[in-house]
Motif scaffolding. Structure first.
Motif, PDB file in Angstrom:
ATOM      1  N   GLU A 134      31.289  45.422  30.598  1.00 31.16           N
ATOM      2  CA  GLU A 134      30.294  46.302  29.972  1.00 31.16           C
ATOM      3  C   GLU A 134      30.953  47.561  29.418  1.00 31.16           C
ATOM      4  O   GLU A 134      30.606  48.036  28.334  1.00 31.16           O
ATOM      5  N   ALA A 135      31.895  48.136  30.165  1.00 32.60           N
ATOM      6  CA  ALA A 135      32.550  49.371  29.715  1.00 32.60           C
ATOM      7  C   ALA A 135      33.340  49.139  28.433  1.00 32.60           C
ATOM      8  O   ALA A 135      33.436  50.031  27.574  1.00 32.60           O
ATOM      9  N   ASP A 145      42.821  41.553  39.306  1.00 30.85           N
ATOM     10  CA  ASP A 145      43.713  41.048  38.267  1.00 30.85           C
ATOM     11  C   ASP A 145      42.958  40.823  36.961  1.00 30.85           C
ATOM     12  O   ASP A 145      43.479  41.074  35.866  1.00 30.85           O
ATOM     13  N   ILE A 146      41.725  40.336  37.076  1.00 36.67           N
ATOM     14  CA  ILE A 146      40.912  40.110  35.873  1.00 36.67           C
ATOM     15  C   ILE A 146      40.650  41.427  35.155  1.00 36.67           C
ATOM     16  O   ILE A 146      40.729  41.506  33.921  1.00 36.67           O
ATOM     17  N   MET A 147      40.371  42.488  35.914  1.00 32.66           N
ATOM     18  CA  MET A 147      40.098  43.790  35.301  1.00 32.66           C
ATOM     19  C   MET A 147      41.318  44.293  34.532  1.00 32.66           C
ATOM     20  O   MET A 147      41.207  44.779  33.394  1.00 32.66           O
ATOM     21  N   VAL A 148      42.495  44.171  35.134  1.00 32.74           N
ATOM     22  CA  VAL A 148      43.714  44.617  34.458  1.00 32.74           C
ATOM     23  C   VAL A 148      43.981  43.748  33.229  1.00 32.74           C
ATOM     24  O   VAL A 148      44.369  44.242  32.166  1.00 32.74           O
ATOM     25  N   TYR A 149      43.738  42.439  33.363  1.00 30.02           N
ATOM     26  CA  TYR A 149      43.928  41.532  32.225  1.00 30.02           C
ATOM     27  C   TYR A 149      43.033  41.926  31.059  1.00 30.02           C
ATOM     28  O   TYR A 149      43.475  41.971  29.896  1.00 30.02           O
ATOM     29  N   LEU A 150      41.778  42.184  31.329  1.00 30.72           N
ATOM     30  CA  LEU A 150      40.848  42.567  30.267  1.00 30.72           C
ATOM     31  C   LEU A 150      41.288  43.851  29.572  1.00 30.72           C
ATOM     32  O   LEU A 150      41.136  43.993  28.352  1.00 30.72           O
ATOM     33  N   ASP A 151      41.834  44.798  30.359  1.00 31.74           N
ATOM     34  CA  ASP A 151      42.274  46.050  29.744  1.00 31.74           C
ATOM     35  C   ASP A 151      43.508  45.831  28.870  1.00 31.74           C
ATOM     36  O   ASP A 151      43.705  46.546  27.877  1.00 31.74           O
ATOM     37  N   GLU A 152      44.339  44.861  29.236  1.00 33.25           N
ATOM     38  CA  GLU A 152      45.504  44.537  28.412  1.00 33.25           C
ATOM     39  C   GLU A 152      45.108  43.732  27.177  1.00 33.25           C
ATOM     40  O   GLU A 152      45.610  43.976  26.071  1.00 33.25           O
ATOM     41  N   ALA A 153      44.205  42.785  27.385  1.00 34.09           N
ATOM     42  CA  ALA A 153      43.851  41.874  26.297  1.00 34.09           C
ATOM     43  C   ALA A 153      42.948  42.536  25.258  1.00 34.09           C
ATOM     44  O   ALA A 153      42.951  42.139  24.088  1.00 34.09           O
ATOM     45  N   PHE A 154      42.158  43.524  25.680  1.00 45.21           N
ATOM     46  CA  PHE A 154      41.223  44.191  24.775  1.00 45.21           C
ATOM     47  C   PHE A 154      41.432  45.704  24.873  1.00 45.21           C
ATOM     48  O   PHE A 154      40.663  46.422  25.536  1.00 45.21           O
ATOM     49  N   PRO A 155      42.466  46.219  24.210  1.00 43.85           N
ATOM     50  CA  PRO A 155      42.847  47.623  24.396  1.00 43.85           C
ATOM     51  C   PRO A 155      42.040  48.615  23.557  1.00 43.85           C
ATOM     52  O   PRO A 155      42.306  49.811  23.616  1.00 43.85           O
ATOM     53  N   GLU A 156      41.051  48.135  22.809  1.00 44.76           N
ATOM     54  CA  GLU A 156      40.332  49.043  21.921  1.00 44.76           C
ATOM     55  C   GLU A 156      39.652  50.176  22.684  1.00 44.76           C
ATOM     56  O   GLU A 156      39.603  51.319  22.210  1.00 44.76           O
ATOM     57  N   ILE A 157      39.054  49.863  23.829  1.00 49.74           N
ATOM     58  CA  ILE A 157      38.465  50.896  24.697  1.00 49.74           C
ATOM     59  C   ILE A 157      39.279  50.895  25.992  1.00 49.74           C
ATOM     60  O   ILE A 157      38.991  50.140  26.918  1.00 49.74           O
ATOM     61  N   PRO A 158      40.311  51.720  26.077  1.00 47.31           N
ATOM     62  CA  PRO A 158      41.195  51.677  27.258  1.00 47.31           C
ATOM     63  C   PRO A 158      40.505  52.219  28.507  1.00 47.31           C
ATOM     64  O   PRO A 158      39.767  53.191  28.459  1.00 47.31           O
ATOM     65  N   LEU A 159      40.789  51.550  29.626  1.00 42.97           N
ATOM     66  CA  LEU A 159      40.264  51.995  30.923  1.00 42.97           C
ATOM     67  C   LEU A 159      41.394  52.381  31.874  1.00 42.97           C
ATOM     68  O   LEU A 159      41.186  52.484  33.075  1.00 42.97           O
ATOM     69  N   ARG A 160      42.593  52.571  31.297  1.00 46.97           N
ATOM     70  CA  ARG A 160      43.731  53.085  32.062  1.00 46.97           C
ATOM     71  C   ARG A 160      44.496  54.053  31.182  1.00 46.97           C
ATOM     72  O   ARG A 160      44.533  53.892  29.956  1.00 46.97           O
ATOM     73  N   PRO A 161      45.139  55.067  31.777  1.00 47.27           N
ATOM     74  CA  PRO A 161      45.976  55.959  30.972  1.00 47.27           C
ATOM     75  C   PRO A 161      47.110  55.175  30.320  1.00 47.27           C
ATOM     76  O   PRO A 161      47.582  54.165  30.856  1.00 47.27           O
ATOM     77  N   TYR A 196      35.608  52.105  38.615  1.00 44.76           N
ATOM     78  CA  TYR A 196      34.692  50.962  38.639  1.00 44.76           C
ATOM     79  C   TYR A 196      34.962  50.083  39.861  1.00 44.76           C
ATOM     80  O   TYR A 196      34.033  49.600  40.512  1.00 44.76           O
ATOM     81  N   CYS A 197      36.245  49.878  40.156  1.00 49.73           N
ATOM     82  CA  CYS A 197      36.618  49.021  41.287  1.00 49.73           C
ATOM     83  C   CYS A 197      36.085  49.585  42.602  1.00 49.73           C
ATOM     84  O   CYS A 197      35.467  48.865  43.393  1.00 49.73           O
ATOM     85  N   TRP A 198      36.310  50.881  42.835  1.00 45.83           N
ATOM     86  CA  TRP A 198      35.854  51.491  44.079  1.00 45.83           C
ATOM     87  C   TRP A 198      34.356  51.789  44.068  1.00 45.83           C
ATOM     88  O   TRP A 198      33.709  51.801  45.124  1.00 45.83           O
ATOM     89  N   GLY A 199      33.807  52.029  42.883  1.00 46.37           N
ATOM     90  CA  GLY A 199      32.381  52.349  42.809  1.00 46.37           C
ATOM     91  C   GLY A 199      31.500  51.241  43.328  1.00 46.37           C
ATOM     92  O   GLY A 199      30.471  51.491  43.970  1.00 46.37           O
ATOM     93  N   THR A 200      31.889  49.979  43.070  1.00 46.12           N
ATOM     94  CA  THR A 200      31.066  48.870  43.559  1.00 46.12           C
ATOM     95  C   THR A 200      31.062  48.809  45.078  1.00 46.12           C
ATOM     96  O   THR A 200      30.062  48.420  45.694  1.00 46.12           O
ATOM     97  N   ASN A 201      32.175  49.187  45.691  1.00 48.45           N
ATOM     98  CA  ASN A 201      32.224  49.216  47.161  1.00 48.45           C
ATOM     99  C   ASN A 201      31.336  50.329  47.713  1.00 48.45           C
ATOM    100  O   ASN A 201      30.561  50.119  48.646  1.00 48.45           O
ATOM    101  N   VAL A 202      31.457  51.529  47.136  1.00 48.80           N
ATOM    102  CA  VAL A 202      30.657  52.650  47.622  1.00 48.80           C
ATOM    103  C   VAL A 202      29.174  52.396  47.392  1.00 48.80           C
ATOM    104  O   VAL A 202      28.325  52.826  48.177  1.00 48.80           O
ATOM    105  N   TYR A 203      28.841  51.666  46.320  1.00 47.35           N
ATOM    106  CA  TYR A 203      27.443  51.276  46.095  1.00 47.35           C
ATOM    107  C   TYR A 203      26.897  50.522  47.298  1.00 47.35           C
ATOM    108  O   TYR A 203      25.750  50.715  47.711  1.00 47.35           O
ATOM    109  N   ARG A 204      27.731  49.662  47.875  1.00 49.58           N
ATOM    110  CA  ARG A 204      27.308  48.920  49.071  1.00 49.58           C
ATOM    111  C   ARG A 204      26.987  49.877  50.224  1.00 49.58           C
ATOM    112  O   ARG A 204      25.978  49.738  50.903  1.00 49.58           O
TER     113      ARG A 204
END
Length: 751
Positions: free
Chosen positions: A81-82, A128-144, A250-258
């Motif tokens: 979504e991001a 791993d999927i999250m990192v892959y998506l950030d590499e494969a689709f760099p238009e909206i980066p989610l890492r520095p 995003y990774c930690w937010g889903t845990n804290v949501y719990r």
């Protein structure tokens, strides 16, 4: 999971993380380099993929096999979504026939979710999927776009992996509970046994309900460890990496949501205010809202809230489990059945005739009995079962007294570390602790009966050697490691000092000590930890004697004449400075070698007890308003003779505990009172002076007053010798010899 203590230093490009081992001592710095990342980030990210099957190889674009409430699925959805990607949704419930089929095991070898298919290639493992998506689709980066920044993100993702197994334990134990037996079908278990042996063992345990309590406690602790790391970082940063939201959030937010809003609603998140503030910021993010909060697939929130409230009421929540509560509602269930039966079948006519009571009174009495049983069961289901709880995961070095006797050496060994459970708990990482004469006496068995009585009242093992091994130590200086949710005076990372009260809880001769908020205060900034540790217990003992018992104080001491016996000892040297700081006149006793020391501390008159008798030396001097005795019964009469009418003698060497040891409680308590009254009553009646026992009066407020005097340079610590924890026997032997010139201190780590 090993305990990770992370120091995060922010920079414009991101954050760097430094790890420490579980004892809190610096380990080798490492930055979690992701070995799968090429030296140049222009190279595409590479990860292990699975073969999939003929169906998945035909998929074009992105297709996510996921399950709505799944934490791992939520992380990947948030990333999709991001990045505003278009993706096909394939909801795969764990109870579906699809997940139990050979077909799905070709997609995910362990039969789990999520699995992402991208143009026919199947990827697994949510992080791993999250990192892959950030590499494969760099238009909206989610890492520095820097090495340090990406390493920091990867470090947070790696840390999050360590709590996945604990999260799984918690989910099945407190959320799914007995319903797990319906989910874990024979067919599913058979598939897991063949394809995922580790998963099979876990899910078989779930279906059989054979939970291991120690494993569950360990799971809770591992989650707390991770949240402590988040709390320490977020106290000084808005986001986990850099100055904007990233994959790590995003990774930690889903845990804290719990923990905050979902099936772990009763997790004690009050201990982590910075994490909760960060979570509120995360809730304003549109991608997080769509992927986690607003996404369906789980029970409605009102039902979850009702379920969680019922579990909490019955004492079956996470917080109750942490307190080791074992609720027993059998009495209430019996009363719930019995009361309606009484209402229905009670022959009121004969009962009212026999008792003279109306049916209304009888019904009211039954209802009151039912309510009292309900309240009793509820209180038992929520009361703390211990004063101090120990970790089932972490250990610490501690100086242990394994047997009573001056000839029995103490041992520096590993011991379970205390942990924060109750709202007013504070866990302090000890840097230094002082040795006091009372510790030497207790090691020899002094006060064993009285102290064991107090241990029993504090719900601690006591009697017949059950209290052993002892961790002694009455004061400390260190750094706050963790706090309970009700603690407001100090926070994690604060440098503090403390003195223990009379209650014989595990002491400070260890790397960690658990204290209550009312005993902990901010350390004087001008002192080192060694210097602060040298003041704590002697300050609070002197406070108990002079302030609480003799009723001196900042506005009640000026012009008063005070006699302090043994002025070179820990208590004596502090008492001289305190009285002088408040404007009093001090006379003290010491040997020839200590005269220079006490004069520097401010003593107005000094008696060299090696050259002259104390009473003879002072017989022609004005009598004293207050006499502080630290030497015991042999000096009682001398102290009284030197005290004026209206004055007060306070002794810190009371024979009360020794009397209880000799005679037991039945005879010892009356004798201890007799020993006090046979002196105090005649002295008050015939001479108009008081004789009282003084005891330690530890409090954070008193430490604050002392800290203020330290900062004004009116009080200084006197440190005679410093030993390491491993040299504890030598340190105790030094104090046991007597004739101290200040305090002996144990140093846990170099300053």
């Amino acid at each position: 999971m090993r305990a990770l203590f992370i120091q995060l230093g922010a920079s414009a490009s991101g954050s760097s993380l430094q790890l420490h081992n579980q004892t809190g001592f610096p380990d080798k710095t490492r930055h979690f380099p992701d070995l799968r990342l090429a030296p140049s980030y222009s190279t595409k990210f590479k990860m292990v993929v699975v073969d999939g099957n003929e169906d998945t190889k035909k998929i074009e674009g992105l297709c996510l096999f996921h399950f709505g409430p799944s934490n791992a699925s939520q992380k990947v959805r948030a990333c999709l979504e991001a990045k505003k990607l278009k993706w096909q949704s394939r909801v795969t419930c764990m109870t579906s026939e699809e997940m139990e089929s050979d077909w799905y095991f070709t997609i995910h070898p362990q039969g789990l979710v999520p699995a992402l298919v991208h143009d026919g290639v199947t990827h697994i493992e949510s992080s791993d999927i999250m990192v892959y998506l950030d590499e494969a689709f760099p238009e909206i980066p989610l890492r520095p776009n820097t090495v340090d920044g990406r390493q920091a993100v990867q470090s947070w993702l790696d840390l999050e992996r360590t709590i996945q197994k604990p999260m799984k334990y918690m989910t099945f134990r407190f959320y799914i509970g007995n319903f797990a037996k319906l989910i874990e079908t024979d067919k599913r278990l058979a598939r897991l046994k063949e394809k995922n042996p580790e998963g099979y063992a876990f899910h078989k345990m779930v279906r059989e309900g054979s939970w291991n309590d120690e494993d569950l406690r360990g799971a809770i602790e591992e989650i707390h460890d991770a949240l402590q790391i988040l709390e320490g970082h977020l106290a000084n940063h808005e986001w986990l990496v850099g100055d904007q939201i990233s994959l790590a959030d995003y990774c930690w937010g889903t845990n804290v949501y719990r923990y905050v809003e979902s099936y772990m609603y009763r997790f004690p998140m009050g201990r982590y205010p910075a994490v909760r503030a960060w979570y509120k910021r995360l809730l304003t993010d549109e991608a997080f809202q769509k992927a986690v909060v607003a996404y369906g697939g789980g029970p409605p929130k009102p039902l979850l809230a009702i379920k969680n409230s019922i579990q909490e009421f019955l004492g079956n929540s996470i917080s109750c489990f942490e307190r080791d509560v074992k609720p027993n509602w059998a009495r209430f269930v019996l009363m719930t059945v019995a009361v309606p039966l009484c209402f229905a079948f009670l022959p009121y006519a004969s009962t009212t005739a026999a008792t003279g009571l109306s049916s209304t009174v009888i019904n009211t009495g039954l209802a009151a009995l039912w309510a009292s049983v309900l309240y009793s069961c509820y209180k038992k289901a929520h009361a703390a079962t211990k004063t101090v709880y120990f970790s089932s995961v972490h250990r610490m070095r501690a100086l242990l007294t394994k047997a009573y006797g001056s000839e029995t050496p103490v041992v520096c060994e590993e011991h379970p570390r205390p942990k924060v459970v109750l709202p007013d708990d504070i866990l302090v990482r000890v840097h230094a602790a002082s040795i006091n004469p009372i510790d030497v006496k207790i090691r020899e068995g002094y006060g064993k009966r009285g102290l064991n009585f107090m241990r029993g009242k504090s719900q601690m093992p006591a009697g017949d050697g059950k209290e052993l091994p002892l961790i002694q130590g009455r004061d400390c200086s260190g750094v706050v490691e963790a706090v309970g949710e009700a603690v407001s005076k100090v926070k994690v990372g604060d440098e503090v000092w403390a003195s223990l009260s009379v209650a014989p809880i595990p002491g400070t001769y260890a790397e960690y000590v658990l204290l209550k908020e009312g005993l902990v205060s901010q350390k004087p900034s001008s002192l080192t930890h060694v210097q602060s540790a040298a003041l704590g217990y002697v300050a609070m003992t002197t406070w108990g004697a002079l302030v609480k018992t003799a009723v001196l104080g900042p506005d009640k001491t000026a012009g008063k004449r005070v006699l302090i016996l043994a002025g070179t000892g820990g208590i004596g040297s502090f008492a001289i400075q305190l009285v002088k700081a408040w404007g009093g006149h001090v006379t003290t006793s010491c040997s020839t070698s200590g005269i220079e020391m006490v004069e520097k501390l401010g003593a107005d008159e000094v008696v060299d007890y090696r050259k002259t008798d104390l009473e003879s030396a002072l017989k022609d001097k004005p009598r004293f308003d207050v006499v502080l005795d630290t030497l015991g019964p042999a000096y009682y009469q001398t102290c009284l003779n030197l005290t004026k009418r209206g004055g007060c003698v306070v002794t810190l060497d009371s024979p009360a505990l020794k009397t209880l040891d000799q005679y037991g409680f039945l005879l010892g308590l009356p004798k201890a009172l007799y020993d006090l009254f046979r002196i105090s009553i005649p002295q008050k009646l015939f001479y108009g002076r008081s004789f009282k026992y003084g005891f330690v009066a530890a409090s954070a407020d008193a430490l604050d007053v002392v800290a203020s005097l330290v900062e004004q340079k009116k009080i200084q610590p006197i440190v005679e010798k410093v030993y390491s924890l491993e040299d504890g026997n030598e340190a105790l032997g030094h104090v046991q010899k007597g004739h101290a010139r200040g305090k002996t201190v144990l140093l846990m780590k170099p300053e």
